[in-house]
Write a protein that holds these residues in place. Structure first.
Motif, PDB file in Angstrom:
ATOM      1  N   HIS A 211       0.838  -1.195   0.000  1.00  0.00           N
ATOM      2  CA  HIS A 211       0.000   0.000   0.000  1.00  0.00           C
ATOM      3  C   HIS A 211       0.877   1.250   0.000  1.00  0.00           C
ATOM      4  O   HIS A 211       1.723   1.420   0.880  1.00  0.00           O
ATOM      5  CB  HIS A 211      -0.916   0.002   1.225  1.00  0.00           C
ATOM      6  CG  HIS A 211      -1.830  -1.176   1.292  1.00  0.00           C
ATOM      7  ND1 HIS A 211      -3.021  -1.231   0.601  1.00  0.00           N
ATOM      8  CD2 HIS A 211      -1.719  -2.361   1.955  1.00  0.00           C
ATOM      9  CE1 HIS A 211      -3.612  -2.390   0.843  1.00  0.00           C
ATOM     10  NE2 HIS A 211      -2.853  -3.097   1.656  1.00  0.00           N
ATOM     11  N   ARG A 212       0.658   2.107  -0.961  1.00  0.00           N
ATOM     12  CA  ARG A 212       1.430   3.356  -1.090  1.00  0.00           C
ATOM     13  C   ARG A 212       0.697   4.469  -0.346  1.00  0.00           C
ATOM     14  O   ARG A 212      -0.494   4.688  -0.541  1.00  0.00           O
ATOM     15  CB  ARG A 212       1.585   3.703  -2.565  1.00  0.00           C
ATOM     16  CG  ARG A 212       2.422   4.930  -2.865  1.00  0.00           C
ATOM     17  CD  ARG A 212       2.654   5.040  -4.364  1.00  0.00           C
ATOM     18  NE  ARG A 212       3.369   6.245  -4.716  1.00  0.00           N
ATOM     19  CZ  ARG A 212       2.775   7.382  -5.103  1.00  0.00           C
ATOM     20  NH1 ARG A 212       1.449   7.448  -5.189  1.00  0.00           N
ATOM     21  NH2 ARG A 212       3.494   8.451  -5.398  1.00  0.00           N
ATOM     22  N   SER A 354       9.065  -0.958  -8.484  1.00  0.00           N
ATOM     23  CA  SER A 354       9.660   0.030  -7.590  1.00  0.00           C
ATOM     24  C   SER A 354       9.295   1.445  -8.015  1.00  0.00           C
ATOM     25  O   SER A 354       8.971   2.302  -7.176  1.00  0.00           O
ATOM     26  CB  SER A 354      11.189  -0.142  -7.568  1.00  0.00           C
ATOM     27  OG  SER A 354      11.781   0.768  -6.670  1.00  0.00           O
ATOM     28  N   ALA A 355       9.315   1.682  -9.331  1.00  0.00           N
ATOM     29  CA  ALA A 355       8.957   3.009  -9.846  1.00  0.00           C
ATOM     30  C   ALA A 355       7.487   3.330  -9.579  1.00  0.00           C
ATOM     31  O   ALA A 355       7.124   4.480  -9.322  1.00  0.00           O
ATOM     32  CB  ALA A 355       9.248   3.084 -11.339  1.00  0.00           C
ATOM     33  N   LEU A 356       6.619   2.326  -9.616  1.00  0.00           N
ATOM     34  CA  LEU A 356       5.202   2.543  -9.360  1.00  0.00           C
ATOM     35  C   LEU A 356       4.908   2.794  -7.882  1.00  0.00           C
ATOM     36  O   LEU A 356       3.875   3.373  -7.536  1.00  0.00           O
ATOM     37  CB  LEU A 356       4.392   1.338  -9.832  1.00  0.00           C
ATOM     38  CG  LEU A 356       4.253   1.164 -11.343  1.00  0.00           C
ATOM     39  CD1 LEU A 356       3.723  -0.230 -11.676  1.00  0.00           C
ATOM     40  CD2 LEU A 356       3.353   2.247 -11.942  1.00  0.00           C
ATOM     41  N   LEU A 357       5.806   2.361  -7.015  1.00  0.00           N
ATOM     42  CA  LEU A 357       5.599   2.526  -5.576  1.00  0.00           C
ATOM     43  C   LEU A 357       6.278   3.765  -5.011  1.00  0.00           C
ATOM     44  O   LEU A 357       6.009   4.145  -3.868  1.00  0.00           O
ATOM     45  CB  LEU A 357       6.123   1.290  -4.836  1.00  0.00           C
ATOM     46  CG  LEU A 357       5.304   0.015  -4.975  1.00  0.00           C
ATOM     47  CD1 LEU A 357       6.074  -1.180  -4.436  1.00  0.00           C
ATOM     48  CD2 LEU A 357       3.966   0.144  -4.263  1.00  0.00           C
ATOM     49  N   GLU A 362       5.052  12.911  -9.802  1.00  0.00           N
ATOM     50  CA  GLU A 362       5.238  12.301 -11.123  1.00  0.00           C
ATOM     51  C   GLU A 362       4.858  10.823 -11.118  1.00  0.00           C
ATOM     52  O   GLU A 362       4.470  10.261 -12.147  1.00  0.00           O
ATOM     53  CB  GLU A 362       6.676  12.473 -11.606  1.00  0.00           C
ATOM     54  CG  GLU A 362       7.731  11.664 -10.870  1.00  0.00           C
ATOM     55  CD  GLU A 362       8.155  12.254  -9.543  1.00  0.00           C
ATOM     56  OE1 GLU A 362       9.037  11.681  -8.879  1.00  0.00           O
ATOM     57  OE2 GLU A 362       7.605  13.327  -9.156  1.00  0.00           O
ATOM     58  N   VAL A 363       4.951  10.185  -9.955  1.00  0.00           N
ATOM     59  CA  VAL A 363       4.576   8.777  -9.863  1.00  0.00           C
ATOM     60  C   VAL A 363       3.062   8.620 -10.021  1.00  0.00           C
ATOM     61  O   VAL A 363       2.587   7.612 -10.545  1.00  0.00           O
ATOM     62  CB  VAL A 363       5.065   8.166  -8.536  1.00  0.00           C
ATOM     63  CG1 VAL A 363       4.611   6.714  -8.391  1.00  0.00           C
ATOM     64  CG2 VAL A 363       6.587   8.231  -8.466  1.00  0.00           C
ATOM     65  N   GLU A 364       2.306   9.627  -9.575  1.00  0.00           N
ATOM     66  CA  GLU A 364       0.853   9.562  -9.721  1.00  0.00           C
ATOM     67  C   GLU A 364       0.456   9.441 -11.184  1.00  0.00           C
ATOM     68  O   GLU A 364      -0.434   8.669 -11.547  1.00  0.00           O
ATOM     69  CB  GLU A 364       0.207  10.801  -9.096  1.00  0.00           C
ATOM     70  CG  GLU A 364       0.355  10.895  -7.591  1.00  0.00           C
ATOM     71  CD  GLU A 364      -0.364   9.777  -6.855  1.00  0.00           C
ATOM     72  OE1 GLU A 364      -1.279   9.159  -7.441  1.00  0.00           O
ATOM     73  OE2 GLU A 364       0.004   9.504  -5.699  1.00  0.00           O
ATOM     74  N   SER A 369      -1.459   5.971 -15.703  1.00  0.00           N
ATOM     75  CA  SER A 369      -1.232   5.347 -17.008  1.00  0.00           C
ATOM     76  C   SER A 369      -1.203   3.829 -16.878  1.00  0.00           C
ATOM     77  O   SER A 369      -1.764   3.105 -17.717  1.00  0.00           O
ATOM     78  CB  SER A 369       0.084   5.862 -17.602  1.00  0.00           C
ATOM     79  OG  SER A 369       0.376   5.213 -18.816  1.00  0.00           O
ATOM     80  N   PHE A 370      -0.566   3.350 -15.809  1.00  0.00           N
ATOM     81  CA  PHE A 370      -0.498   1.902 -15.593  1.00  0.00           C
ATOM     82  C   PHE A 370      -1.887   1.322 -15.344  1.00  0.00           C
ATOM     83  O   PHE A 370      -2.236   0.256 -15.861  1.00  0.00           O
ATOM     84  CB  PHE A 370       0.431   1.595 -14.414  1.00  0.00           C
ATOM     85  CG  PHE A 370       0.609   0.131 -14.143  1.00  0.00           C
ATOM     86  CD1 PHE A 370       1.554  -0.603 -14.830  1.00  0.00           C
ATOM     87  CD2 PHE A 370      -0.185  -0.524 -13.203  1.00  0.00           C
ATOM     88  CE1 PHE A 370       1.716  -1.962 -14.592  1.00  0.00           C
ATOM     89  CE2 PHE A 370      -0.032  -1.873 -12.949  1.00  0.00           C
ATOM     90  CZ  PHE A 370       0.922  -2.597 -13.649  1.00  0.00           C
TER      91      PHE A 370
END
Length: 390
Positions: A211-212, A354-357, A362-364, A369-370
């Motif tokens: 959970h992020r 890792s990049a998604l978490l 910018e990760v949002e 997109s994912f």
């Protein structure tokens, strides 16, 4: 003393490799430095294509008591709950068994086949020529030598076999993330008896997912015979790694990640219980899986700091592929090419998760997109294949 194949390391990969060799009529010698099997908590199960492979060897039923594995309806990827029921040929299988139990069953089968693991026997050197390998071993009664056709290093990330063979181990180290994991007792009533979800700020939270939150990432899960296992990930967190990890440290980290205190407590009893901190995550692949008559499999060949336990799946498939080749079922010089590609894909998928978490606005956008891709059949298929490994 001689053997057709000497296997160094009696973890799951080395034991399965030896068992596969016996099955194919090849006599192995298995060396293990530890005098007794380790009871330290390690992997909690196997996820991916290795599960049907183990089932085909009769191991799934021996480990679970169930007749056959079924595809997992859901799994996690990059903090997303992935609904796999939309796929008609779902490739994701899960075998929830502690690593020490897997090792025990494999060792029992190997002993039944007439091969005893030489425990307390440490690999200390090698020399090879065109006809075989001379292996030096430090045993309980002193040093001795073995002559074999092939030597296989299944001795982990710090592989002495890999180093002795002169094989490089390049890769990347991520020191931006501090990971903490511990078995703990959660506060009474914190987990719903109906849904198994954790009641906490921003929740409720489902188990077995990452959970992020604005403060980092956390997960919690419970496996048979153990308390809850709680993990946190924090970015840009300073820590003195010379100080031993404590449950209190995990509690403080959990408070930062959740934004409120969760009064976790140390478990009672002797365990074994997880209590670990990692300040650097390694992603490495050996320069080559083969140097003459010396070969590598499992963590000796690749180290993956991945979410969802991809490393053990990868190592088991290494063992099956390599055993077939050593038994004459394919060219040995094709082993590196066959198994390097799957390892590279696993590293790429670990980096994507890792990049998604990670933190930051910018990760949002990346997560949005994912999520849109995951809603399509092609996107879901890609993620399922990534989870299944190869």
């Amino acid at each position: 003393m001689s053997g057709e194949v000497v296997v160094v390391g009696a973890g799951p990969v080395g034991l399965l490799l030896a068992l596969e060799l016996v099955r194919d009529g090849v006599q192995p010698v298995v060396l293990e430095a530890l005098p007794q099997p380790s009871n330290l908590p390690k992997a909690n199960g196997i996820v991916g294509r290795a599960v049907p492979v183990l089932h085909s060897r009769g191991l799934y039923r021996a480990l679970t008591g169930r007749r056959r594995p079924r595809p997992a309806p859901r799994f996690m990827y990059g903090g997303f709950a992935v609904d796999l029921r939309r796929l008609r040929d779902n490739p994701v299988y899960v075998l929830p068994v502690p690593q020490r139990r897997l090792e025990a069953v494999l060792a029992e089968r190997l002993a039944s086949a007439g091969v005893a693991v030489r425990r307390g026997h440490t690999f200390s050197g090698l020399s090879q020529d065109s006809s075989g390998v001379a292996v030096t071993v430090d045993g309980p009664s002193g040093s001795y030598s073995l002559r074999c056709d092939y030597l296989v290093g299944c001795d982990g990330a710090h592989s002495a076999v890999r180093k002795a063979a002169g094989i490089g181990f390049p890769g990347a180290v991520d020191d931006a993330v501090v990971s903490r994991s511990a078995h703990v007792v959660l506060p009474k009533g914190a987990v719903s008896s109906l849904t198994a979800r954790l009641r906490a700020p921003g929740g409720p939270y489902r188990p077995y997912l990452f959970h992020r939150t604005p403060g980092g990432v956390f997960s919690f899960a419970r496996f048979p015979g153990a308390p809850h296992l709680v993990t946190t990930l924090e970015w840009d967190a300073s820590v003195d790694d010379s100080v031993p990890m404590t449950v209190g440290e995990l509690r403080a980290s959990l408070a930062r990640v959740l934004g409120a205190d969760l009064a976790v407590e140390p478990p009672s009893g002797t365990g074994p219980h997880v209590l670990r901190r990692a300040v650097a995550r390694h992603s490495r692949i050996a320069d080559s899986y083969q140097a003459g008559r010396v070969l590598l499999a499992g963590d000796a060949a690749h180290v993956v700091s991945g979410i969802g336990g991809p490393g053990l799946n990868l190592g088991i498939l290494d063992a099956v592929d390599l055993a077939g080749r050593l038994a004459g079922g394919g060219p040995l010089d094709g082993y590196d090419q066959a198994r390097r590609g799957p390892a590279e894909l696993v590293l790429a998928h670990a980096a994507e998760q890792s990049a998604l978490l990670g933190p930051g606005a910018e990760v949002e956008a990346r997560r949005s997109s994912f999520a849109a891709s995951l809603a399509t059949e092609a996107g879901l298929r890609r993620v399922a294949e990534a989870i299944a490994g190869g």
